[in-house]
Design a protein around this motif. Sequence first.
Motif, PDB file in Angstrom:
ATOM      1  N   ASP A   1       0.821  -1.207   0.000  1.00 61.09           N
ATOM      2  CA  ASP A   1       0.000   0.000   0.000  1.00 61.09           C
ATOM      3  C   ASP A   1       0.856   1.259   0.000  1.00 61.09           C
ATOM      4  O   ASP A   1       0.519   2.252  -0.663  1.00 61.09           O
ATOM      5  N   GLU A   2       1.963   1.231   0.727  1.00 58.99           N
ATOM      6  CA  GLU A   2       2.863   2.383   0.739  1.00 58.99           C
ATOM      7  C   GLU A   2       3.455   2.622  -0.649  1.00 58.99           C
ATOM      8  O   GLU A   2       3.624   3.762  -1.081  1.00 58.99           O
ATOM      9  N   LEU A   3       3.761   1.546  -1.345  1.00 58.41           N
ATOM     10  CA  LEU A   3       4.285   1.672  -2.706  1.00 58.41           C
ATOM     11  C   LEU A   3       3.262   2.326  -3.618  1.00 58.41           C
ATOM     12  O   LEU A   3       3.580   3.269  -4.361  1.00 58.41           O
ATOM     13  N   TYR A   4       2.014   1.863  -3.576  1.00 59.90           N
ATOM     14  CA  TYR A   4       0.973   2.419  -4.433  1.00 59.90           C
ATOM     15  C   TYR A   4       0.680   3.876  -4.081  1.00 59.90           C
ATOM     16  O   TYR A   4       0.497   4.717  -4.971  1.00 59.90           O
TER      17      TYR A   4
ATOM     18  N   PHE B   1      -4.811  -2.796 -15.911  1.00 57.66           N
ATOM     19  CA  PHE B   1      -4.203  -2.765 -14.590  1.00 57.66           C
ATOM     20  C   PHE B   1      -3.175  -3.894 -14.525  1.00 57.66           C
ATOM     21  O   PHE B   1      -3.523  -5.069 -14.654  1.00 57.66           O
ATOM     22  N   MET B   2      -1.908  -3.530 -14.322  1.00 57.65           N
ATOM     23  CA  MET B   2      -0.857  -4.539 -14.348  1.00 57.65           C
ATOM     24  C   MET B   2      -0.914  -5.466 -13.145  1.00 57.65           C
ATOM     25  O   MET B   2      -0.435  -6.596 -13.210  1.00 57.65           O
ATOM     26  N   HIS B   3      -1.463  -4.968 -12.043  1.00 52.77           N
ATOM     27  CA  HIS B   3      -1.537  -5.785 -10.832  1.00 52.77           C
ATOM     28  C   HIS B   3      -2.974  -5.848 -10.337  1.00 52.77           C
ATOM     29  O   HIS B   3      -3.634  -4.813 -10.176  1.00 52.77           O
ATOM     30  N   THR B   4      -3.440  -7.056 -10.069  1.00 52.61           N
ATOM     31  CA  THR B   4      -4.758  -7.205  -9.445  1.00 52.61           C
ATOM     32  C   THR B   4      -4.780  -6.501  -8.097  1.00 52.61           C
ATOM     33  O   THR B   4      -5.798  -5.914  -7.707  1.00 52.61           O
ATOM     34  N   SER B   5      -3.668  -6.546  -7.391  1.00 47.56           N
ATOM     35  CA  SER B   5      -3.619  -5.938  -6.065  1.00 47.56           C
ATOM     36  C   SER B   5      -3.810  -4.422  -6.125  1.00 47.56           C
ATOM     37  O   SER B   5      -4.286  -3.815  -5.165  1.00 47.56           O
ATOM     38  N   PHE B   6      -3.453  -3.788  -7.249  1.00 49.11           N
ATOM     39  CA  PHE B   6      -3.643  -2.342  -7.353  1.00 49.11           C
ATOM     40  C   PHE B   6      -5.125  -1.995  -7.453  1.00 49.11           C
ATOM     41  O   PHE B   6      -5.585  -1.035  -6.835  1.00 49.11           O
ATOM     42  N   SER B   7      -5.871  -2.771  -8.218  1.00 49.83           N
ATOM     43  CA  SER B   7      -7.313  -2.517  -8.297  1.00 49.83           C
ATOM     44  C   SER B   7      -7.976  -2.770  -6.945  1.00 49.83           C
ATOM     45  O   SER B   7      -8.879  -2.031  -6.534  1.00 49.83           O
ATOM     46  N   GLU B   8      -7.531  -3.802  -6.233  1.00 53.71           N
ATOM     47  CA  GLU B   8      -8.078  -4.070  -4.900  1.00 53.71           C
ATOM     48  C   GLU B   8      -7.738  -2.925  -3.942  1.00 53.71           C
ATOM     49  O   GLU B   8      -8.558  -2.539  -3.104  1.00 53.71           O
ATOM     50  N   PHE B   9      -6.559  -2.390  -4.078  1.00 56.32           N
ATOM     51  CA  PHE B   9      -6.130  -1.253  -3.260  1.00 56.32           C
ATOM     52  C   PHE B   9      -7.038  -0.047  -3.496  1.00 56.32           C
ATOM     53  O   PHE B   9      -7.510   0.596  -2.543  1.00 56.32           O
ATOM     54  N   LEU B  10      -7.324   0.270  -4.733  1.00 54.33           N
ATOM     55  CA  LEU B  10      -8.158   1.431  -5.050  1.00 54.33           C
ATOM     56  C   LEU B  10      -9.576   1.288  -4.535  1.00 54.33           C
ATOM     57  O   LEU B  10     -10.218   2.276  -4.148  1.00 54.33           O
ATOM     58  N   LEU B  11     -10.082   0.058  -4.511  1.00 56.31           N
ATOM     59  CA  LEU B  11     -11.477  -0.167  -4.111  1.00 56.31           C
ATOM     60  C   LEU B  11     -11.652  -0.298  -2.603  1.00 56.31           C
ATOM     61  O   LEU B  11     -12.780  -0.275  -2.111  1.00 56.31           O
TER      62      LEU B  11
ATOM     63  N   ARG C   1     -11.238   1.362   0.793  1.00 59.71           N
ATOM     64  CA  ARG C   1     -11.031   2.716   1.347  1.00 59.71           C
ATOM     65  C   ARG C   1     -10.050   2.716   2.507  1.00 59.71           C
ATOM     66  O   ARG C   1      -9.307   3.687   2.698  1.00 59.71           O
ATOM     67  N   SER C   2     -10.027   1.629   3.286  1.00 61.47           N
ATOM     68  CA  SER C   2      -9.132   1.575   4.443  1.00 61.47           C
ATOM     69  C   SER C   2      -7.675   1.496   4.005  1.00 61.47           C
ATOM     70  O   SER C   2      -6.773   1.877   4.759  1.00 61.47           O
ATOM     71  N   ARG C   3      -7.413   1.030   2.791  1.00 65.06           N
ATOM     72  CA  ARG C   3      -6.041   0.907   2.292  1.00 65.06           C
ATOM     73  C   ARG C   3      -5.634   2.125   1.467  1.00 65.06           C
ATOM     74  O   ARG C   3      -4.550   2.673   1.650  1.00 65.06           O
ATOM     75  N   SER C   4      -6.494   2.549   0.572  1.00 62.03           N
ATOM     76  CA  SER C   4      -6.108   3.620  -0.352  1.00 62.03           C
ATOM     77  C   SER C   4      -6.307   5.013   0.227  1.00 62.03           C
ATOM     78  O   SER C   4      -5.755   5.985  -0.278  1.00 62.03           O
ATOM     79  N   LYS C   5      -7.139   5.128   1.272  1.00 67.69           N
ATOM     80  CA  LYS C   5      -7.379   6.407   1.946  1.00 67.69           C
ATOM     81  C   LYS C   5      -7.807   7.490   0.958  1.00 67.69           C
ATOM     82  O   LYS C   5      -8.838   7.369   0.327  1.00 67.69           O
ATOM     83  N   GLN C   6      -6.990   8.519   0.768  1.00 65.60           N
ATOM     84  CA  GLN C   6      -7.402   9.633  -0.101  1.00 65.60           C
ATOM     85  C   GLN C   6      -7.451   9.248  -1.565  1.00 65.60           C
ATOM     86  O   GLN C   6      -7.960  10.001  -2.397  1.00 65.60           O
ATOM     87  N   TYR C   7      -6.957   8.064  -1.919  1.00 60.87           N
ATOM     88  CA  TYR C   7      -6.963   7.624  -3.314  1.00 60.87           C
ATOM     89  C   TYR C   7      -8.076   6.606  -3.598  1.00 60.87           C
ATOM     90  O   TYR C   7      -8.079   5.965  -4.651  1.00 60.87           O
ATOM     91  N   TRP C   8      -8.996   6.472  -2.678  1.00 58.19           N
ATOM     92  CA  TRP C   8     -10.120   5.547  -2.856  1.00 58.19           C
ATOM     93  C   TRP C   8     -11.005   5.991  -4.022  1.00 58.19           C
ATOM     94  O   TRP C   8     -11.228   7.183  -4.227  1.00 58.19           O
ATOM     95  N   VAL C   9     -11.478   5.019  -4.806  1.00 61.44           N
ATOM     96  CA  VAL C   9     -12.359   5.328  -5.927  1.00 61.44           C
ATOM     97  C   VAL C   9     -13.766   4.808  -5.619  1.00 61.44           C
ATOM     98  O   VAL C   9     -13.931   3.706  -5.099  1.00 61.44           O
TER      99      VAL C   9
END
Length: 833
Positions: free
Chosen positions: A351-354, A438-448, A450-458
């Motif tokens: 998550d920090e990387l994203y 999306f190159m990584h499935t984990s990136f789409s999961e991160f965006l969706l 809210r607890s992980r993506s915070k201000q970048y939640w979609v």
Amino acid sequence: MHHDDSQGISSMFHMPHGQVMITGGTFTQYGSLPSKELYETFKPHIAANATFDSNDRVDPPRCHPGTRKVLLENLRKWALNSNSSHPVLWFFGPAGSGKTAIARSLAKILAEIQVLGASFFFFKAAETRNNERLFISTIAYQLAVRIPNMQQHVEDSIKADPTVFQQSMETQFRRLVLDPITKLSWRSNPSPKLIVVDGLDECLSREAQCAILTIILAHVSALKGHLKFLIVSRPEFHIESTFERPAFTSCTQRVDLLRDLNQTEDDIRLFITDIFAEIKQMHPLRYLIEANWPSRSAIEKLVQKASVSNFVYARTTMDFIATAYDRPQDRLEVILGLTPTGPEAPYQELDELYRYILSAVRTPIGPVLQTLAIALLGITNEHSTIHGFYGLSELVRDPSFQERILCYRPGTIDLLLLDLRSLVSLRDEFAILPKINFMHTSFSEFLLDRSRSKQYWVDVHQAYRDVELGCLRSLRDPKESSVQDWPDHFWEYGIIRYFGPLLWACDYGTHNSELRQAVEAYNILPVLEKVAACAPNESEAGRRVCTVVDHFYTRLKTCKEFRAVEYRVAEFNSWLKRHVDALNPDDPLLDALTFITPVDAVGQRDPFRLMRPYTFHDLTEHLIHQRNKTLPCLSVIPRSTASSPINHIALFILEEESPTVLTELTFRFLTDKGVSGRHHVDQEKFAKLAVRHLSWICAVSPTVTRLGTRLGTSGCGEPLPIERECFIYSVIEVLDRILPPRQWKSQKWSERAGTTWTPDASSLLEDSPHGPKLSALISFVDNHRLRPIVWHSAARFAHSTLEVMLAQCSRARYEEFMASPNRVDRQLIRATP
């Protein structure tokens, strides 16, 4: 984190020659020790923790044993090839794909065989490694250590100008690297040394990244035979653009990590399997772990979630599961989503990387997240359907589609996602059209999440609304759905391109007042007008447009939130009447509408259909003018020559197996005389249709002077031509709609198995409630007789059957029929096996 390395670096000069690990510092020494004077000079200008063997991390990332073997071997061969025409290799791949681990492993392999010249591993969080300030001097110092004969030349350059460390990178490179190494004889440096530059994209300044590349590429020809360079980075646009300069393309080789997918999946599986085996051997609770844990399916799920070479996901996941202070079985269930996530975040490093990559985006982050959210709809929705040429999962990821519905200029999506090329790709070599991947499935999961993506939640619900409103805007704009936007044979896609996702988003999104007002205000009738632009024999194009129009009306009808249904129905009736009125009164298309319209009294629907040379569907298609589907046996029946939306609506109704709202609206129009006027379909309409088709197979009957004359032979003139056989079946089809079901008292007429048949004179059609509407048919039947047939085929049975049906159409004809000694129904019974 910044380290004070002075003590560690100083200690190296009090140790014997050989291979030395510098404690407290960062170098593993492979080669001769530098002079103390050289060390003291370079000491303030070295990023001591930037080398591949830095001990600033207890467990620096390297390739897991047994993984990446083919890739590492190919890189090693390139490094050892002195005759290679490409002294620079750009090794790139998406974020988290294991590039640094590969670079460290390769550097170690080459250091052990004295081929490594220097290494520099950029890192965004390290103060001395996230900028270009110490890059050239750190590389120069390592080269002086590993190539002893170069040390004196470096010292001479510094003595000549002690301020060299404060000068530009270009000057430092020339005086500390280029000039000293090119002064060496071939014997001093018989094979080129490799310089590994990893994580170039983690240098915080993009301008500095490009400057480093430019310096290396501009001087690489002068360094031929002395140095080779391995540049490792994410596929950032500015880095790629630098490599693509005409002057640099000939000296550069590229290796795309994404092309190594098959081996990568196997490597990830090996890594995960080995870590699970280690857990079962080393975990404090290993005696409680079952021998068959984990299941093969669980391992495969982890491999798939680490798709597209996402080694950082695999490593982060396994670190979380392998924690000694918790049960690994429970942690695996958290990863697989079988149990809720606890207080410890399993994907913290990922998550920090994203978040870091998103934070570095230079374009406004709002539109970026909006674009990503719409693209996510295409890969997270399990109910995606296909409308026309486009699969919606592909369409919402099409940059040009998003640009139109979001009112962007062409190319805007490329600019918005320019800084996310390590996570998102806009090109797919296997796709016809570009799409957002999306190159990584984990990136789409991160965006969706809210607890992980915070201000970048979609917000996917907002994304649905963006699609709905954007499609409606595009449909209202005549430029977007015009015929001119597409090739002639693709004209309908200009409409379907927006209707498909509009209806899809309406189905799965949530509604608000803005959307409701936009849908209610939209006039769909211009879309139906476009069907008229399609030739009648281009049925697929018209059908696709009718399908989306039907879905639109269905949405209006079924969604309680939309309140403009009745208004839209009246609007549709007015539009339909205008087009039907424009047809010639004798246009066969009107007959086709009559055929497909259900009426109150419907018979058995042609019990003889198994014996006919064509089907009801064939006949109706023929009337609508489907040239490419016309059967030879129907060639004499007149066809419509109109080019009207009605052609395509009739075909749509005919071909739909289940009821549709568009079908319902059309039938309501045709059966409501107050709305359709002279086009009203009732028993009288069927009677007139029967008369038109009977006229092709009947002749005017002379006055019948005696009973006993066989029906269809007295005064009927020439026999019926064989090509007019089709009219026998069409009239049977029509009369079957008119005759009440109770008239058919025989059993299994279609199988010729009847035993008795006696028409019920008390319920003749002329005395039925429909009698007044059938005056034209009754008059025709009284004054005409069927022409005889002389050929032997199934048509003979159909011909006799038609005579029986005509005998029910008037009292006079019925009495004449019953008095005939050679009644055809008796002949049929005798002929029945």
